[in-house]
Design a protein around this motif. Structure first.
Motif, PDB file in Angstrom:
ATOM      1  N   ILE A 108     -22.109  16.740 -27.932  1.00 28.32           N
ATOM      2  CA  ILE A 108     -21.358  17.651 -26.994  1.00 28.32           C
ATOM      3  C   ILE A 108     -19.918  17.742 -27.452  1.00 28.32           C
ATOM      4  CG2 ILE A 108     -20.605  17.574 -24.403  1.00 28.32           C
ATOM      5  CD1 ILE A 108     -23.245  16.075 -23.986  1.00 28.32           C
ATOM      6  N   LEU A 109     -19.345  16.609 -27.810  1.00 29.19           N
ATOM      7  CA  LEU A 109     -17.740  16.437 -28.037  1.00 29.19           C
ATOM      8  C   LEU A 109     -17.441  17.425 -29.375  1.00 29.19           C
ATOM      9  CD1 LEU A 109     -16.903  12.964 -27.317  1.00 29.19           C
ATOM     10  CD2 LEU A 109     -16.464  14.719 -26.075  1.00 29.19           C
ATOM     11  N   SER A 110     -18.665  17.346 -30.372  1.00 27.09           N
ATOM     12  CA  SER A 110     -18.204  18.376 -31.420  1.00 27.09           C
ATOM     13  C   SER A 110     -18.345  19.843 -31.285  1.00 27.09           C
ATOM     14  CB  SER A 110     -19.333  17.965 -32.721  1.00 27.09           C
ATOM     15  OG  SER A 110     -20.526  18.366 -32.034  1.00 27.09           O
ATOM     16  N   ASN A 111     -19.172  20.324 -30.169  1.00 33.47           N
ATOM     17  CA  ASN A 111     -19.191  21.656 -29.702  1.00 33.47           C
ATOM     18  C   ASN A 111     -18.051  21.905 -28.613  1.00 33.47           C
ATOM     19  OD1 ASN A 111     -21.020  22.974 -31.368  1.00 33.47           O
ATOM     20  ND2 ASN A 111     -22.413  21.211 -30.484  1.00 33.47           N
ATOM     21  N   HIS A 112     -17.258  20.845 -28.160  1.00 35.04           N
ATOM     22  CA  HIS A 112     -16.475  21.064 -27.017  1.00 35.04           C
ATOM     23  C   HIS A 112     -14.936  21.772 -27.494  1.00 35.04           C
ATOM     24  CE1 HIS A 112     -14.178  20.746 -23.244  1.00 35.04           C
ATOM     25  NE2 HIS A 112     -13.415  19.839 -23.644  1.00 35.04           N
ATOM     26  N   LYS A 113     -14.714  21.585 -28.600  1.00 38.12           N
ATOM     27  CA  LYS A 113     -13.389  22.035 -29.220  1.00 38.12           C
ATOM     28  C   LYS A 113     -13.409  23.437 -29.226  1.00 38.12           C
ATOM     29  CE  LYS A 113     -13.243  17.989 -32.035  1.00 38.12           C
ATOM     30  NZ  LYS A 113     -14.629  17.526 -32.471  1.00 38.12           N
TER      31      LYS A 113
END
Length: 155
Positions: A108-113
């Motif tokens: 999730i965090l890698s796709n939040h940027k």
């Protein structure tokens, strides 16, 4: 009526975990559709909003299934072997949910940027997080089944 309700709760736990697992797999598919460049263990790729949303939904369903699974009342009756088995499944359920949430959170965090990111490859963490959701369903139902057969609510 109580046993029927227990079966329905077990089916609900399985359904939530399976749907969460499928969403994790779909999130990985959405992430792999984005532009990326991989050299050895380093990778540059753009974020996927669809992967972000699907991963967040998978993590949410995993948490909901876990909360439902650990809700049985805790007033012990007897049966030491079954009680120990229940404790084992309880610990395994917590371990599996922690692993699954960490994997889904990384995805999730890698796709939040909002821009492309480069770094060490985190190969298919959303897919593996989806598989862990399904494994959680097994341990959560096993815990719920052993806990509700041992413990009585409201007696």
């Amino acid at each position: 009526m109580g046993k029927f309700l227990d079966v329905l709760v077990c089916l609900l736990i399985v359904a939530l975990d399976v749907v969460g697992g499928i969403l994790g797999l779909k999130a990985d598919d959405a992430q792999s559709q984005e532009r990326h460049l991989k050299v050895w263990i380093f990778e540059c790729k753009g974020p996927s909003h669809d992967a972000y949303v699907l991963g967040l939904a998978a993590a949410s369903l995993l948490v909901i299934a876990h909360v439902i699974a650990i809700l049985p009342c805790f007033s012990p009756k007897k049966a030491s072997f079954s009680k120990n088995l229940s404790k084992l499944f309880f610990c395994l359920t917590w371990i599996v949910v922690a692993i699954g949430l960490v994997m889904l959170a990384i995805g999730i965090l890698s796709n939040h940027k909002s821009k492309e990111s480069c770094g060490v490859s985190r190969g298919h963490v959303l897919k593996h997080g989806g598989y862990v959701c399904m494994v959680h369903g097994f341990f959560a139902v096993a815990y719920y089944a052993t806990a509700t057969s041992l413990f009585s609510c409201g007696d």
